[in-house]
Design an enzyme around this catalytic site. Structure first.
Site, short mmCIF file in Angstrom:
data_model
loop_
_atom_site.label_atom_id
_atom_site.label_comp_id
_atom_site.label_asym_id
_atom_site.label_seq_id
_atom_site.Cartn_x
_atom_site.Cartn_y
_atom_site.Cartn_z
N ASP A 260 -8.31 -19.34 -23.99
CA ASP A 260 -7.03 -19.58 -23.56
C ASP A 260 -6.61 -20.99 -24.05
O ASP A 260 -5.68 -21.09 -24.63
CB ASP A 260 -6.93 -19.74 -22.06
CG ASP A 260 -8.12 -20.29 -21.07
OD1 ASP A 260 -9.01 -20.67 -21.83
OD2 ASP A 260 -7.81 -20.16 -19.89
C1 LIG Z 1 -3.89 -41.29 -15.81
C2 LIG Z 1 -3.79 -39.68 -16.07
C3 LIG Z 1 -5.52 -39.38 -15.89
C4 LIG Z 1 -5.27 -37.78 -16.00
C5 LIG Z 1 -6.80 -37.40 -15.98
C6 LIG Z 1 -6.77 -35.98 -16.32
C7 LIG Z 1 -8.23 -35.33 -16.13
C8 LIG Z 1 -8.30 -34.07 -16.19
C9 LIG Z 1 -8.47 -33.44 -14.81
C10 LIG Z 1 -8.59 -32.25 -14.45
C11 LIG Z 1 -8.19 -31.04 -15.48
C12 LIG Z 1 -7.63 -29.93 -14.60
C13 LIG Z 1 -7.20 -28.84 -15.61
C14 LIG Z 1 -6.65 -28.05 -15.09
C15 LIG Z 1 -6.91 -26.35 -15.37
C16 LIG Z 1 -8.22 -26.21 -15.56
C17 LIG Z 1 -8.65 -24.80 -15.11
C18 LIG Z 1 -9.60 -24.55 -15.99
O1 LIG Z 1 -10.55 -25.31 -16.26
N1 LIG Z 1 -9.65 -23.19 -16.69
C19 LIG Z 1 -10.54 -22.78 -17.89
C20 LIG Z 1 -11.13 -21.76 -17.54
O2 LIG Z 1 -10.02 -20.45 -17.31
C21 LIG Z 1 -10.63 -19.25 -17.44
O3 LIG Z 1 -11.33 -19.19 -18.44
C22 LIG Z 1 -11.62 -17.96 -19.07
C23 LIG Z 1 -10.47 -17.10 -19.06
O4 LIG Z 1 -10.73 -15.89 -19.61
C24 LIG Z 1 -9.81 -16.82 -17.83
O5 LIG Z 1 -8.85 -15.89 -17.90
C25 LIG Z 1 -9.44 -18.33 -17.53
O6 LIG Z 1 -8.56 -18.27 -16.26
C26 LIG Z 1 -9.85 -22.90 -18.93
O7 LIG Z 1 -10.39 -22.57 -20.24
C27 LIG Z 1 -9.30 -24.31 -19.22
C28 LIG Z 1 -7.99 -24.44 -19.40
C29 LIG Z 1 -7.33 -25.92 -19.89
C30 LIG Z 1 -8.19 -27.11 -19.59
C31 LIG Z 1 -7.48 -28.42 -19.85
C32 LIG Z 1 -8.33 -29.44 -20.20
C33 LIG Z 1 -7.28 -30.57 -20.34
C34 LIG Z 1 -6.81 -31.18 -19.20
C35 LIG Z 1 -5.88 -32.41 -19.88
C36 LIG Z 1 -4.99 -32.83 -18.82
C37 LIG Z 1 -4.49 -34.09 -19.33
C38 LIG Z 1 -3.40 -34.31 -18.31
C39 LIG Z 1 -2.73 -35.74 -18.38
C40 LIG Z 1 -1.68 -35.75 -17.61
C41 LIG Z 1 -0.87 -36.96 -17.84
#
Ligand SMILES: CCCCCCCC/C=C\CCCCCCCC(=O)N[C@@H](CO[C@@H]1OC[C@@H](O)[C@H](O)[C@H]1O)[C@H](O)/C=C/CCCCCCCCCCCCC
Ligand SMILES: O=c1ccn([C@@H]2O[C@H](COP(=O)(O)OP(=O)(O)O)[C@@H](O)[C@H]2O)c(=O)[nH]1
Length: 404
Positions: free
Chosen positions: A243
């Site tokens: 994804d």
């Molecule tokens: C001062 C600001 C600091 C911000 C710090 C942010 C640190 C990040 C903290 C938490 C991250 C939360 C991310 C939310 C979604 C994650 C859910 C997830 O991990 N899903 C994974 C798996 O999904 C399944 O995978 C298999 C697939 O087949 C299924 O269908 C799916 O459901 C998925 O792969 C990951 C997705 C996205 C990950 C993103 C990580 C980067 C996040 C960056 C955020 C930055 C935010 C900044 C805001 C200001």
């Protein structure tokens, strides 16, 4: 004497540097909170406007990868047959013909003969990602230009697909539903709802507002032509987190990504704290491998951890009582989370305020614990298989693992 003085002042400078860093991060998180609240209010649960009559609705191919069954699978799948959308087909993709989901799918196809359905059994191995392998034959046979990839635990409302298609405006290449949950009974269900409505929603909404690719593939509407341009879904078969890599590739092509008006109504029939913990742990491992900055940012963005550092920083820089600071910090964080979850739920929560406090506190302790216990072990168990992740996110199948 001079040396003592110099080492003392360099220590003071170092500590001041850390204190300022924690303070800035702390302010950043309040910005994330407020952004999530305002953006959710602006974006979610808007009434779905119908397309003008002269514009026919585009056909949608729904890819439904299935493996195994659960007590809610039948009713979840049934919601795909009763949607109010003029032109769509459902491609059920199953790994083998003895899968317990096969009879359920057959029963539904018989019950709704007017819905265009096909069943693909056996998948095709194009990589390590079993979901991609499972969907590959369905993808190749897709009739329509729009593709909805929808995981097995998802439930639709009558107008969910309409809402998603309405968000696929010109220039938008991907519409995804922010993960949330359907109302279910029990502590684990309340815990899941609390997590998806607070800690995850906060980052998810803020990232999407800032156009930072942050997309989970459980319910994704996209254009087949984009996938084709990138080489098909098989291009992403080497990753378990297909994804995020798809979202990144699509952004690089200049397409926009947006969340739809309705969150994803996850309604898996198995809902217990251990499975939830394991799922979060699998996701943490994926995130660390794909986006290594999360190794520092993620624990630091947790309420209890950040609060502790910010309290120390406040006492170091401004001589504020750290205990008072910490308590006020936790209270304010909880109140903003309570506002966010109520916006996402768009109605009353299926549990009391007291339960919300308990689940919230439980989640706040669980989050850091899951994080720190997950980082030591790169092995990932997903359904019936085990994988090992390489830095960057490429996965190798580790060994066949028999699920219990
Ligand atoms: C001062 C600001 C600091 C911000 C710090 C942010 C640190 C990040 C903290 C938490 C991250 C939360 C991310 C939310 C979604 C994650 C859910 C997830 O991990 N899903 C994974 C798996 O999904 C399944 O995978 C298999 C697939 O087949 C299924 O269908 C799916 O459901 C998925 O792969 C990951 C997705 C996205 C990950 C993103 C990580 C980067 C996040 C960056 C955020 C930055 C935010 C900044 C805001 C200001
Ligand atoms: O070996 C597998 C594992 C998963 N899936 C499908 O991939 C989707 C997501 O799986 P799961 O719900 O386990 O992922 P999570 O949301 O927990 O990451 C579901 O439709 C599964 O049926 C699959 O087809 N084969």
């Amino acid at each position: 004497m001079l040396l003592d003085y110099l080492s003392l002042s360099s220590l003071t400078y170092t500590l001041s540097g850390f204190a300022v860093f924690f303070f800035v991060f702390w302010f950043g998180m309040w910005f994330v909170h407020l952004t999530a609240i305002f953006y959710s209010k602006y974006k979610l649960h808007r009434k779905v406007p119908l397309l003008p009559q002269e514009m026919p609705y585009p056909g949608v191919t729904i890819l439904k990868p299935l493996t195994g069954t659960d007590p809610n699978l039948y009713s979840n799948l049934e919601t795909f047959f009763t949607m109010s959308y003029p032109k769509y087909e459902i491609c059920f993709c199953l790994e083998d013909d003895v899968d317990p989901a096969v009879p359920l799918v057959e029963k539904l196809c018989k019950k709704y003969p007017n819905v265009d359905t096909s069943v693909f059994i056996g998948g095709q191995v194009v990589g390590v990602n079993p979901k991609i392998n499972n969907m590959e034959p369905g993808y190749k046979a897709a009739k329509y230009e729009l593709i909805l990839i929808s995981d097995s635990g998802i439930r639709m409302k009558e107008d969910t697909l309409l809402d998603m298609v309405n968000h696929l405006k010109p220039g938008v290449g991907l519409v995804h539903q922010m993960p949330f949950t359907w109302d279910r009974k029990g502590f684990a269900a309340a815990l899941e709802k609390t997590y998806f409505g607070t800690a995850q929603a906060r980052i998810y909404l803020a990232a999407n507002f800032l156009q930072i690719p942050c997309h989970t593939g459980m319910s994704t509407l996209t254009r087949k032509s984009i996938f084709d341009e990138l080489g098909g879904i098989k291009t992403f078969g080497c990753y378990l987190a297909e994804d995020l890599f798809f979202a990144r590739a699509l952004s690089e092509l200049g397409w926009k990504i947006t969340i739809s008006g309705q969150p994803a109504w996850q309604n898996s029939g198995y809902c217990d704290v251990t499975s939830f913990r394991n799922r979060l742990s699998r996701w943490v491992k994926l995130r660390i491998a794909m986006a290594p900055f999360t190794l520092v940012c993620e624990p630091l963005s947790e309420c209890l951890i950040l609060g502790a550092f910010a309290s120390w920083a406040a006492s170091f820089l401004f001589q504020i009582d750290p205990a008072v600071f910490y308590l006020v910090h936790i209270l304010a964080w909880f109140l903003l989370d309570a506002i966010l979850i109520s916006i996402i739920q768009n109605g009353s929560l299926p549990f009391s305020k007291f339960h919300l406090i308990v689940c919230w506190l439980f989640r706040e302790v669980l989050g850091p614990w899951v994080f720190f216990t997950s980082i030591w072990n790169p092995v990932i168990k997903w359904r019936t298989r085990t994988y090992k992740l390489r830095w960057g996110g490429i996965a190798d199948e580790y060994k066949q693992y028999i699920d219990v």
